[in-house]
Motif scaffolding. Structure first.
Motif, PDB file in Angstrom:
ATOM      1  N   LEU A  81       7.540 -31.588  11.741  1.00 20.95           N
ATOM      2  CA  LEU A  81       9.176 -31.000  11.846  1.00 20.95           C
ATOM      3  C   LEU A  81       9.388 -29.911  11.156  1.00 20.95           C
ATOM      4  O   LEU A  81      10.158 -28.980  11.438  1.00 20.95           O
ATOM      5  CB  LEU A  81      10.073 -31.982  11.704  1.00 20.95           C
ATOM      6  N   CYS A  82       9.010 -29.681   9.781  1.00 20.11           N
ATOM      7  CA  CYS A  82       9.159 -28.562   8.948  1.00 20.11           C
ATOM      8  C   CYS A  82       8.415 -27.479   9.506  1.00 20.11           C
ATOM      9  O   CYS A  82       8.992 -26.389   9.612  1.00 20.11           O
ATOM     10  CB  CYS A  82       8.529 -29.062   7.384  1.00 20.11           C
ATOM     11  N   LEU A  83       7.152 -27.567   9.929  1.00 17.37           N
ATOM     12  CA  LEU A  83       6.346 -26.620  10.562  1.00 17.37           C
ATOM     13  C   LEU A  83       7.193 -26.026  11.897  1.00 17.37           C
ATOM     14  O   LEU A  83       7.250 -24.599  11.958  1.00 17.37           O
ATOM     15  CB  LEU A  83       4.887 -26.937  10.988  1.00 17.37           C
ATOM     16  N   LEU A  84       7.716 -26.976  12.598  1.00 14.37           N
ATOM     17  CA  LEU A  84       8.189 -26.429  13.864  1.00 14.37           C
ATOM     18  C   LEU A  84       9.416 -25.674  13.400  1.00 14.37           C
ATOM     19  O   LEU A  84      10.017 -24.669  14.290  1.00 14.37           O
ATOM     20  CB  LEU A  84       8.525 -27.539  14.817  1.00 14.37           C
ATOM     21  N   PHE A  85      10.300 -26.204  12.509  1.00 13.32           N
ATOM     22  CA  PHE A  85      11.534 -25.485  12.011  1.00 13.32           C
ATOM     23  C   PHE A  85      11.236 -24.229  11.468  1.00 13.32           C
ATOM     24  O   PHE A  85      11.845 -23.110  11.907  1.00 13.32           O
ATOM     25  CB  PHE A  85      11.951 -26.356  11.095  1.00 13.32           C
ATOM     26  N   GLU A  86      10.377 -23.971  10.651  1.00 14.42           N
ATOM     27  CA  GLU A  86       9.970 -22.572  10.189  1.00 14.42           C
ATOM     28  C   GLU A  86       9.663 -21.421  11.340  1.00 14.42           C
ATOM     29  O   GLU A  86      10.091 -20.572  11.392  1.00 14.42           O
ATOM     30  CB  GLU A  86       8.659 -22.643   9.342  1.00 14.42           C
ATOM     31  N   LEU A  87       8.804 -22.116  12.425  1.00 17.59           N
ATOM     32  CA  LEU A  87       8.349 -21.102  13.533  1.00 17.59           C
ATOM     33  C   LEU A  87       9.520 -20.629  14.321  1.00 17.59           C
ATOM     34  O   LEU A  87       9.826 -19.577  14.798  1.00 17.59           O
ATOM     35  CB  LEU A  87       6.994 -21.797  14.307  1.00 17.59           C
ATOM     36  N   ALA A  97       7.671 -10.845  14.703  1.00 17.04           N
ATOM     37  CA  ALA A  97       7.156 -11.508  13.367  1.00 17.04           C
ATOM     38  C   ALA A  97       6.442 -12.900  13.576  1.00 17.04           C
ATOM     39  O   ALA A  97       5.602 -13.122  12.736  1.00 17.04           O
ATOM     40  CB  ALA A  97       8.231 -11.587  12.389  1.00 17.04           C
ATOM     41  N   VAL A  98       6.908 -13.495  14.577  1.00 16.07           N
ATOM     42  CA  VAL A  98       6.446 -14.758  14.708  1.00 16.07           C
ATOM     43  C   VAL A  98       4.934 -14.880  15.421  1.00 16.07           C
ATOM     44  O   VAL A  98       4.117 -15.866  15.339  1.00 16.07           O
ATOM     45  CB  VAL A  98       7.181 -15.856  15.591  1.00 16.07           C
ATOM     46  N   GLU A  99       4.674 -13.649  16.112  1.00  9.92           N
ATOM     47  CA  GLU A  99       3.580 -13.254  16.945  1.00  9.92           C
ATOM     48  C   GLU A  99       2.147 -13.652  15.877  1.00  9.92           C
ATOM     49  O   GLU A  99       1.197 -13.986  16.268  1.00  9.92           O
ATOM     50  CB  GLU A  99       3.405 -12.120  17.618  1.00  9.92           C
ATOM     51  N   GLU A 100       2.044 -13.109  14.821  1.00 10.89           N
ATOM     52  CA  GLU A 100       1.095 -12.920  13.881  1.00 10.89           C
ATOM     53  C   GLU A 100       0.839 -14.431  13.560  1.00 10.89           C
ATOM     54  O   GLU A 100      -0.452 -14.670  13.256  1.00 10.89           O
ATOM     55  CB  GLU A 100       1.578 -12.325  12.427  1.00 10.89           C
ATOM     56  N   HIS A 101       1.702 -15.451  13.629  1.00 14.33           N
ATOM     57  CA  HIS A 101       1.517 -16.926  13.234  1.00 14.33           C
ATOM     58  C   HIS A 101       1.006 -17.566  14.433  1.00 14.33           C
ATOM     59  O   HIS A 101       0.137 -18.402  14.253  1.00 14.33           O
ATOM     60  CB  HIS A 101       2.834 -17.389  12.603  1.00 14.33           C
ATOM     61  N   ILE A 102       1.481 -17.117  15.661  1.00 11.71           N
ATOM     62  CA  ILE A 102       0.716 -18.028  16.841  1.00 11.71           C
ATOM     63  C   ILE A 102      -0.510 -17.608  17.174  1.00 11.71           C
ATOM     64  O   ILE A 102      -1.195 -18.008  17.935  1.00 11.71           O
ATOM     65  CB  ILE A 102       1.969 -18.014  17.958  1.00 11.71           C
ATOM     66  N   GLU A 103      -0.652 -16.200  16.965  1.00 11.76           N
ATOM     67  CA  GLU A 103      -1.993 -15.618  17.392  1.00 11.76           C
ATOM     68  C   GLU A 103      -3.220 -15.917  16.238  1.00 11.76           C
ATOM     69  O   GLU A 103      -4.433 -15.860  16.758  1.00 11.76           O
ATOM     70  CB  GLU A 103      -1.816 -13.979  17.517  1.00 11.76           C
ATOM     71  N   GLY A 104      -2.902 -16.094  15.062  1.00 10.50           N
ATOM     72  CA  GLY A 104      -3.903 -16.448  14.129  1.00 10.50           C
ATOM     73  C   GLY A 104      -3.292 -17.500  13.098  1.00 10.50           C
ATOM     74  O   GLY A 104      -3.317 -17.302  11.836  1.00 10.50           O
ATOM     75  N   PRO A 105      -2.999 -18.584  13.624  1.00 12.95           N
ATOM     76  CA  PRO A 105      -2.832 -19.799  13.069  1.00 12.95           C
ATOM     77  C   PRO A 105      -3.496 -20.081  11.616  1.00 12.95           C
ATOM     78  O   PRO A 105      -2.885 -20.698  10.701  1.00 12.95           O
ATOM     79  CB  PRO A 105      -2.649 -20.711  13.990  1.00 12.95           C
ATOM     80  N   GLU A 106      -4.879 -19.800  11.634  1.00 14.53           N
ATOM     81  CA  GLU A 106      -5.701 -19.968  10.598  1.00 14.53           C
ATOM     82  C   GLU A 106      -5.515 -19.278   9.333  1.00 14.53           C
ATOM     83  O   GLU A 106      -5.821 -19.399   8.214  1.00 14.53           O
ATOM     84  CB  GLU A 106      -7.228 -20.085  10.983  1.00 14.53           C
ATOM     85  N   ASP A 120      -5.782 -29.936  13.423  1.00 12.83           N
ATOM     86  CA  ASP A 120      -5.999 -30.355  14.654  1.00 12.83           C
ATOM     87  C   ASP A 120      -5.772 -29.622  15.783  1.00 12.83           C
ATOM     88  O   ASP A 120      -4.695 -28.859  15.906  1.00 12.83           O
ATOM     89  CB  ASP A 120      -4.921 -31.605  14.733  1.00 12.83           C
ATOM     90  N   ASN A 121      -6.911 -29.090  16.465  1.00 15.63           N
ATOM     91  CA  ASN A 121      -6.761 -28.240  17.437  1.00 15.63           C
ATOM     92  C   ASN A 121      -5.867 -28.317  18.582  1.00 15.63           C
ATOM     93  O   ASN A 121      -5.235 -27.283  19.077  1.00 15.63           O
ATOM     94  CB  ASN A 121      -8.241 -27.911  18.180  1.00 15.63           C
ATOM     95  N   CYS A 128       1.248 -23.188  19.637  1.00 25.45           N
ATOM     96  CA  CYS A 128       0.999 -21.579  19.948  1.00 25.45           C
ATOM     97  C   CYS A 128       1.083 -21.226  21.286  1.00 25.45           C
ATOM     98  O   CYS A 128       1.339 -20.243  21.399  1.00 25.45           O
ATOM     99  CB  CYS A 128      -0.363 -21.118  19.370  1.00 25.45           C
ATOM    100  N   ASP A 129       0.350 -22.225  22.308  1.00 21.12           N
ATOM    101  CA  ASP A 129       0.260 -21.732  23.724  1.00 21.12           C
ATOM    102  C   ASP A 129       1.719 -21.767  24.400  1.00 21.12           C
ATOM    103  O   ASP A 129       2.193 -20.795  24.945  1.00 21.12           O
ATOM    104  CB  ASP A 129      -0.454 -22.677  24.343  1.00 21.12           C
TER     105      ASP A 129
END
Length: 288
Positions: A81-87, A97-106, A120-121, A128-129
């Protein structure tokens, strides 16, 4: 722990009751290696015939779930829930700005805060998708929800294969026990000229096959299959929470509302409390 306790309970109650009733383990122990070779070997062979090597490996790996239990705990739901809140909050403030996080989560500064989720892939892929599709204007909530539901159904169907494979083995074990028992009777008939005490031991050894097939089916393999199914179905709630939060976000609700909808749709026994989530979100906001 409960899995180990259950196995111990099965053995103690069955064989303890047999011994308490005056039964003797001698005949069982003498026949056990041969009966187990026939029944167990046939069950393993049938399992290999019915499944590909990847499915065999998947099933053997999932047997560990009987003892480990569900992968996702209450604290993992809170972290999600915290992760989704931040995104979502970042996406509302700055879609670029959020694109860098969903394109390169690692390498994302957000995802790396939650290493268990990042590992967890499927969870990362769902997040991300879906957010990537929304940034490409594929943001019809009903269509997105339908796509996510079909994806999760396919994944759940694959994850449940281990349970189905184990249950198939459990269903066949009583019949394999009868096969072993019949072979024991054939052996006994070949010694029909022997005295009654010899024939009695031979018949008792043959009946061990029937006992062993039924015992393994309903005392071990069947419960293993049921437990694997229960664990898989419980872990699916983790991915459903992702769907609920992201679809609610596509309806343009406030970020806090999206998070609360996800929390409310989590089963009670693993649902983080409202206060726990609020405290975690305050820490997230403070860190930001």
């Amino acid at each position: 722990m409960t899995g180990i306790i259950g196995i111990v309970c099965v053995f103690v109650m069955v064989f303890g009751g047999y011994l308490a009733a005056g039964g003797k383990m001698g005949i069982i122990m003498k026949a056990l290696p041969f009966e187990m070779t026939m029944i167990g070997g046939a069950a393993v062979g049938a399992f290999l015939i019915a499944n590909s090597m990847s499915e065999v490996k998947h099933t053997l790996k999932d047997v560990g779930k009987v003892f480990k239990g569900p992968k996702w705990k209450t604290e993992d739901y809170r972290d999600l829930l915290c992760l989704l809140f931040e995104l979502i909050r970042l996406a509302k403030q700055n879609a670029v700005a959020v694109e860098e996080h969903i394109e390169g989560p690692e390498t994302s500064s957000i995802f790396t805060k939650y290493p268990k989720i990042l590992a967890d892939n499927e969870a990362v892929g769902l997040i991300c998708d879906t957010m990537r599709a929304a940034s490409m204007n594929y943001d019809d909530p009903h269509q997105v929800e339908e796509v996510l539901e079909k994806r999760m159904e396919a994944n759940a169907h694959h994850a449940l294969h281990s349970s189905h494979a184990l249950q198939t083995v459990a269903d066949g074990l009583p019949a394999l026990g009868i096969v072993a028992a019949v072979l024991g009777v054939i052996k006994t008939m070949g010694s029909i000229d022997q005295p009654p005490e010899v024939l009695g031991k031979l018949i008792g050894g043959a009946l061990v096959g029937t006992f062993l097939g039924v015992f393994l089916a309903y005392g071990l393999v069947g419960p293993f299959a049921a437990r694997v199914k229960t664990v898989v179905e419980e872990d699916v709630h983790f991915y459903r929470l992702i769907r609920e939060v992201l679809v609610t976000n596509l309806h343009n609700h406030a970020t806090n509302i999206c998070i609360e909808v996800g929390r409310q749709n989590t089963p009670t026994h693993i649902r983080p409390s409202f206060a726990d989530v609020e405290e975690a979100l305050k820490d997230v906001k403070s860190a930001a």
